[in-house]
Design a protein around this motif. Sequence first.
Motif, PDB file in Angstrom:
ATOM      1  N   ARG A 194     -19.198 -20.196  20.711  1.00 32.52           N
ATOM      2  CA  ARG A 194     -18.353 -19.048  21.020  1.00 32.52           C
ATOM      3  C   ARG A 194     -17.042 -19.123  20.219  1.00 32.52           C
ATOM      4  O   ARG A 194     -16.854 -20.010  19.387  1.00 32.52           O
ATOM      5  N   PHE A 195     -16.172 -18.162  20.477  1.00 28.58           N
ATOM      6  CA  PHE A 195     -14.888 -18.051  19.790  1.00 28.58           C
ATOM      7  C   PHE A 195     -13.780 -18.148  20.831  1.00 28.58           C
ATOM      8  O   PHE A 195     -13.920 -17.623  21.939  1.00 28.58           O
ATOM      9  N   ALA A 196     -12.687 -18.814  20.496  1.00 24.62           N
ATOM     10  CA  ALA A 196     -11.603 -18.979  21.466  1.00 24.62           C
ATOM     11  C   ALA A 196     -10.245 -18.803  20.802  1.00 24.62           C
ATOM     12  O   ALA A 196     -10.061 -19.147  19.630  1.00 24.62           O
ATOM     13  N   LEU A 197      -9.311 -18.269  21.548  1.00 23.57           N
ATOM     14  CA  LEU A 197      -7.889 -18.237  21.177  1.00 23.57           C
ATOM     15  C   LEU A 197      -7.176 -19.288  22.008  1.00 23.57           C
ATOM     16  O   LEU A 197      -7.533 -19.525  23.160  1.00 23.57           O
ATOM     17  N   TRP A 198      -6.154 -19.916  21.426  1.00 24.85           N
ATOM     18  CA  TRP A 198      -5.433 -20.917  22.205  1.00 24.85           C
ATOM     19  C   TRP A 198      -4.001 -21.080  21.719  1.00 24.85           C
ATOM     20  O   TRP A 198      -3.655 -20.736  20.579  1.00 24.85           O
ATOM     21  N   VAL A 199      -3.200 -21.632  22.631  1.00 24.06           N
ATOM     22  CA  VAL A 199      -1.807 -22.002  22.333  1.00 24.06           C
ATOM     23  C   VAL A 199      -1.597 -23.402  22.884  1.00 24.06           C
ATOM     24  O   VAL A 199      -1.909 -23.669  24.048  1.00 24.06           O
ATOM     25  N   HIS A 200      -1.054 -24.283  22.045  1.00 27.11           N
ATOM     26  CA  HIS A 200      -0.826 -25.665  22.463  1.00 27.11           C
ATOM     27  C   HIS A 200       0.674 -25.965  22.484  1.00 27.11           C
ATOM     28  O   HIS A 200       1.353 -25.843  21.460  1.00 27.11           O
ATOM     29  N   GLU A 201       1.174 -26.324  23.662  1.00 26.63           N
ATOM     30  CA  GLU A 201       2.587 -26.689  23.833  1.00 26.63           C
ATOM     31  C   GLU A 201       3.504 -25.618  23.249  1.00 26.63           C
ATOM     32  O   GLU A 201       4.417 -25.902  22.463  1.00 26.63           O
ATOM     33  N   GLY A 202       3.245 -24.386  23.664  1.00 27.47           N
ATOM     34  CA  GLY A 202       4.072 -23.285  23.213  1.00 27.47           C
ATOM     35  C   GLY A 202       3.678 -21.999  23.915  1.00 27.47           C
ATOM     36  O   GLY A 202       2.864 -21.990  24.845  1.00 27.47           O
ATOM     37  N   THR A 203       4.278 -20.901  23.466  1.00 31.20           N
ATOM     38  CA  THR A 203       3.960 -19.580  23.978  1.00 31.20           C
ATOM     39  C   THR A 203       3.790 -18.646  22.791  1.00 31.20           C
ATOM     40  O   THR A 203       4.338 -18.895  21.703  1.00 31.20           O
ATOM     41  N   ALA A 204       3.032 -17.555  22.998  1.00 25.94           N
ATOM     42  CA  ALA A 204       2.766 -16.668  21.865  1.00 25.94           C
ATOM     43  C   ALA A 204       2.322 -15.305  22.347  1.00 25.94           C
ATOM     44  O   ALA A 204       1.787 -15.148  23.449  1.00 25.94           O
ATOM     45  N   GLN A 205       2.529 -14.310  21.473  1.00 22.85           N
ATOM     46  CA  GLN A 205       1.973 -12.978  21.641  1.00 22.85           C
ATOM     47  C   GLN A 205       0.832 -12.810  20.656  1.00 22.85           C
ATOM     48  O   GLN A 205       0.991 -13.109  19.455  1.00 22.85           O
ATOM     49  N   PHE A 206      -0.312 -12.333  21.136  1.00 19.21           N
ATOM     50  CA  PHE A 206      -1.425 -12.006  20.259  1.00 19.21           C
ATOM     51  C   PHE A 206      -1.460 -10.493  20.081  1.00 19.21           C
ATOM     52  O   PHE A 206      -1.471  -9.737  21.057  1.00 19.21           O
ATOM     53  N   LEU A 207      -1.472 -10.047  18.823  1.00 18.12           N
ATOM     54  CA  LEU A 207      -1.299  -8.637  18.499  1.00 18.12           C
ATOM     55  C   LEU A 207      -2.598  -7.950  18.090  1.00 18.12           C
ATOM     56  O   LEU A 207      -2.823  -6.794  18.445  1.00 18.12           O
ATOM     57  N   GLU A 208      -3.435  -8.646  17.335  1.00 20.76           N
ATOM     58  CA  GLU A 208      -4.692  -8.035  16.901  1.00 20.76           C
ATOM     59  C   GLU A 208      -5.642  -9.111  16.387  1.00 20.76           C
ATOM     60  O   GLU A 208      -5.220 -10.072  15.730  1.00 20.76           O
ATOM     61  N   LEU A 209      -6.912  -8.922  16.683  1.00 14.88           N
ATOM     62  CA  LEU A 209      -7.962  -9.829  16.214  1.00 14.88           C
ATOM     63  C   LEU A 209      -9.111  -9.003  15.662  1.00 14.88           C
ATOM     64  O   LEU A 209      -9.544  -8.033  16.291  1.00 14.88           O
ATOM     65  N   ASN A 210      -9.607  -9.398  14.501  1.00 13.86           N
ATOM     66  CA  ASN A 210     -10.783  -8.749  13.929  1.00 13.86           C
ATOM     67  C   ASN A 210     -11.717  -9.834  13.396  1.00 13.86           C
ATOM     68  O   ASN A 210     -11.304 -10.688  12.593  1.00 13.86           O
ATOM     69  N   ILE A 211     -12.968  -9.819  13.855  1.00 14.78           N
ATOM     70  CA  ILE A 211     -13.966 -10.777  13.386  1.00 14.78           C
ATOM     71  C   ILE A 211     -15.146  -9.995  12.830  1.00 14.78           C
ATOM     72  O   ILE A 211     -15.736  -9.163  13.526  1.00 14.78           O
ATOM     73  N   THR A 212     -15.484 -10.248  11.575  1.00 19.23           N
ATOM     74  CA  THR A 212     -16.635  -9.602  10.963  1.00 19.23           C
ATOM     75  C   THR A 212     -17.677 -10.644  10.588  1.00 19.23           C
ATOM     76  O   THR A 212     -17.356 -11.799  10.293  1.00 19.23           O
ATOM     77  N   GLN A 213     -18.932 -10.199  10.621  1.00 20.22           N
ATOM     78  CA  GLN A 213     -20.047 -11.061  10.215  1.00 20.22           C
ATOM     79  C   GLN A 213     -20.213 -10.927   8.713  1.00 20.22           C
ATOM     80  O   GLN A 213     -20.492  -9.850   8.194  1.00 20.22           O
ATOM     81  N   GLN A 214     -20.038 -12.014   8.007  1.00 24.02           N
ATOM     82  CA  GLN A 214     -20.270 -12.019   6.578  1.00 24.02           C
ATOM     83  C   GLN A 214     -21.763 -12.194   6.320  1.00 24.02           C
ATOM     84  O   GLN A 214     -22.487 -12.747   7.158  1.00 24.02           O
TER      85      GLN A 214
END
Length: 268
Positions: A194-214
């Motif tokens: 699978r696919f995962a987003l993560w933040v380690h020892e911090g904070t963040a804003q996620f604005l946009e994600l795009n994943i395409t199959q090559q």
Amino acid sequence: AQQQVSMAKQTLAKAMEQVAAADERLSRSEAVLADDAPPTVLLHDDFSVARPDVWQVVSGRWEYQAGALLQSSVQSFATLVSQAQITGDLRVTLRYRPLVKGNYRSVGFSFDYLDQGNSQDVYTSTNDTRQSVQAFHRVGGQQVYPLSGIVYTPLVVNEEATLDVTITGTQLTIDLNGQRKLDYTMPEKRRDGRFALWVHEGTAQFLELNITQQPDSIETLQRRKRIADQALKVADSQFKLAEGELASVTARLAADVDKPGVEPQALE
């Protein structure tokens, strides 16, 4: 014994179909790679609304605010993982903003994700001393950071960043804010996950994600062919073992029939 043979025969037939399909895909690989059709979008998210059908929270505090996804808990690997598998050769474009709270302020994503201890990873670290963009992997719960996967580069807290990553077989390239930072050969073998987003020892804003199959590379097609071949070998061995057991039981029953006073038993 007859039931075991029947089940093993079905498994063998399925394995043979998978090998045939892998052979066909591999034989068509040059045409697939030359195809000019646009890549297939596997996942696009602008994080404007919650999508529980797409994402599962593993850890951390993930909240949708002001048209973005905020991870606000300073902890070890606060993680959000896709509900579905996302596999093969990919292009991943991620826009995000590292925020002030935290120390390492590592923001990134995992692919080939099995669990928190087994994945391939890409991230940036916006700490106060030395910033970087990196590729690493996790195996059996251990984090491995090859020196060849580390590139030091200036990054600024509260400033939007864009990671553009291509994953082709075991080859990985990382562009950060439009500039090529890394051409990298992953030392760990690819796997479906699978696919995962993560933040380690911090904070963040996620604005946009795009994943395409090559289009699958020859390397990826060959890997899948090897997996199918191995499954076929296992299925064939199990079928032969079941046939041998059936033959043994049949022989024992035949011997019992030849003995006077012995009632033959039915095959199961």
